[in-house]
Design a protein around this motif. Structure first.
Motif, mmCIF file in Angstrom:
data_model
loop_
_atom_site.group_PDB
_atom_site.id
_atom_site.type_symbol
_atom_site.label_atom_id
_atom_site.label_comp_id
_atom_site.label_asym_id
_atom_site.label_seq_id
_atom_site.Cartn_x
_atom_site.Cartn_y
_atom_site.Cartn_z
ATOM 1 N N GLY A 32 36.587 30.708 28.378
ATOM 2 C CA GLY A 32 36.910 32.116 28.160
ATOM 3 C C GLY A 32 36.075 33.110 28.925
ATOM 4 N N GLY A 33 35.995 33.011 30.247
ATOM 5 C CA GLY A 33 35.336 34.025 31.054
ATOM 6 C C GLY A 33 33.846 34.134 30.833
ATOM 7 N N GLY A 34 33.140 33.023 30.919
ATOM 8 C CA GLY A 34 31.690 33.063 30.817
ATOM 9 C C GLY A 34 31.150 32.993 29.409
ATOM 10 N N MET A 35 31.993 32.747 28.437
ATOM 11 C CA MET A 35 31.554 32.651 27.048
ATOM 12 C C MET A 35 31.358 31.176 26.688
ATOM 13 S SD MET A 35 31.582 35.846 25.999
ATOM 14 C CE MET A 35 32.018 36.227 24.329
ATOM 15 N N MET A 36 30.396 30.927 25.816
ATOM 16 C CA MET A 36 30.172 29.561 25.343
ATOM 17 C C MET A 36 30.269 29.540 23.831
ATOM 18 S SD MET A 36 26.074 29.125 25.986
ATOM 19 C CE MET A 36 25.731 30.581 26.987
ATOM 20 N N GLN A 37 30.693 28.410 23.323
ATOM 21 C CA GLN A 37 30.789 28.248 21.883
ATOM 22 C C GLN A 37 29.424 27.885 21.314
ATOM 23 O OE1 GLN A 37 34.005 25.577 20.973
ATOM 24 N NE2 GLN A 37 35.545 27.041 21.643
ATOM 25 N N ILE A 38 29.324 27.963 20.012
ATOM 26 C CA ILE A 38 28.052 27.765 19.326
ATOM 27 C C ILE A 38 27.448 26.388 19.609
ATOM 28 C CG2 ILE A 38 29.104 26.996 17.163
ATOM 29 C CD1 ILE A 38 26.882 28.623 15.707
ATOM 30 N N GLY A 39 28.289 25.362 19.736
ATOM 31 C CA GLY A 39 27.785 24.016 20.005
ATOM 32 C C GLY A 39 27.066 23.927 21.339
ATOM 33 N N GLU A 40 27.624 24.567 22.361
ATOM 34 C CA GLU A 40 26.990 24.569 23.675
ATOM 35 C C GLU A 40 25.677 25.345 23.638
ATOM 36 O OE1 GLU A 40 27.726 25.957 28.313
ATOM 37 O OE2 GLU A 40 29.416 25.998 26.920
ATOM 38 N N LEU A 41 25.692 26.474 22.940
ATOM 39 C CA LEU A 41 24.467 27.269 22.823
ATOM 40 C C LEU A 41 23.393 26.477 22.086
ATOM 41 C CD1 LEU A 41 23.157 30.036 23.420
ATOM 42 C CD2 LEU A 41 23.942 30.753 21.142
ATOM 43 N N ALA A 42 23.778 25.800 21.025
ATOM 44 C CA ALA A 42 22.824 24.982 20.268
ATOM 45 C C ALA A 42 22.235 23.889 21.158
ATOM 46 C CB ALA A 42 23.510 24.366 19.049
ATOM 47 N N GLU A 43 23.077 23.247 21.935
ATOM 48 C CA GLU A 43 22.604 22.187 22.826
ATOM 49 C C GLU A 43 21.661 22.738 23.890
ATOM 50 O OE1 GLU A 43 24.599 19.186 26.048
ATOM 51 O OE2 GLU A 43 25.669 19.463 24.142
ATOM 52 N N ARG A 44 22.005 23.845 24.484
ATOM 53 C CA ARG A 44 21.171 24.431 25.540
ATOM 54 C C ARG A 44 19.822 24.907 25.022
ATOM 55 N NH1 ARG A 44 24.126 28.838 29.064
ATOM 56 N NH2 ARG A 44 22.130 28.738 30.137
ATOM 57 N N THR A 45 19.785 25.382 23.785
ATOM 58 C CA THR A 45 18.544 25.951 23.244
ATOM 59 C C THR A 45 17.761 24.964 22.383
ATOM 60 O OG1 THR A 45 19.713 26.810 21.300
ATOM 61 C CG2 THR A 45 19.476 28.291 23.213
ATOM 62 N N GLU A 46 18.370 23.820 22.104
ATOM 63 C CA GLU A 46 17.767 22.812 21.228
ATOM 64 C C GLU A 46 17.513 23.363 19.826
ATOM 65 O OE1 GLU A 46 14.358 21.297 23.351
ATOM 66 O OE2 GLU A 46 15.612 20.260 24.799
ATOM 67 N N LEU A 47 18.382 24.252 19.387
ATOM 68 C CA LEU A 47 18.354 24.776 18.022
ATOM 69 C C LEU A 47 19.583 24.249 17.294
ATOM 70 C CD1 LEU A 47 17.306 28.465 18.763
ATOM 71 C CD2 LEU A 47 15.893 26.701 17.683
ATOM 72 N N SER A 48 19.497 24.185 15.981
ATOM 73 C CA SER A 48 20.609 23.656 15.202
ATOM 74 C C SER A 48 21.717 24.698 15.034
ATOM 75 C CB SER A 48 20.120 23.199 13.826
ATOM 76 O OG SER A 48 19.754 24.321 13.043
ATOM 77 N N LEU A 49 22.915 24.191 14.751
ATOM 78 C CA LEU A 49 24.031 25.080 14.444
ATOM 79 C C LEU A 49 23.695 25.926 13.221
ATOM 80 C CD1 LEU A 49 26.998 22.579 14.885
ATOM 81 C CD2 LEU A 49 26.312 24.386 16.467
#
Length: 127
Positions: free
Chosen positions: A3-20
């Motif tokens: 969606g035009g440079g947007m990421m879902q929460i799972g990808e953000l969690a993986e990239r930041t090593e933080l939990s959902l």
């Protein structure tokens, strides 16, 4: 990113090593709200959201509270403004910098003490 440079929460969690769970909590308390929602209602984040989250993540080891994190984010947002509030925000950022340096120095001392302890244990084992 969908969606035009947007990421879902799972990808953000993986990239930041933080939990959902942590990301959802940050949204619930207004610390880091998603920049958008999908048609299905899923949280969507931008690269800017990722950068803000990494700043929050870097504050955690220094022992900052969620309220202090929120204050810093507000100050960062206001610091670019050419106004009285922008000047106040820059002053607050300077105070955060001094505080972060002091917290880091304390952690450095704690780490040195931990290294000494590990060395003592290591010496006992090798005797």
């Amino acid at each position: 990113m969908p969606g035009g440079g947007m990421m879902q929460i799972g990808e953000l969690a993986e990239r930041t090593e933080l939990s959902l769970r942590t990301l959802r909590h940050y949204d619930e308390i207004g610390l880091l709200e998603p920049s958008g929602r999908s048609e299905g209602g899923f949280r969507l984040y931008t690269e800017g959201d990722y950068q803000r989250l990494m700043l929050i993540r870097r504050m955690k080891p220094l022992g900052y509270s969620l309220e202090q994190m929120r204050d810093l984010l507000r100050a960062l947002d206001a610091a670019g403004a050419e106004s009285v509030s922008g000047a106040e925000a820059k002053q607050l950022l300077a105070e955060f910098l001094t505080d972060a340096q002091q917290r880091r120095a304390k952690l450095e001392k704690q780490l040195a003490a931990a290294d000494e302890f590990i060395g003592l244990l290591s010496d006992r084992i090798t005797r």
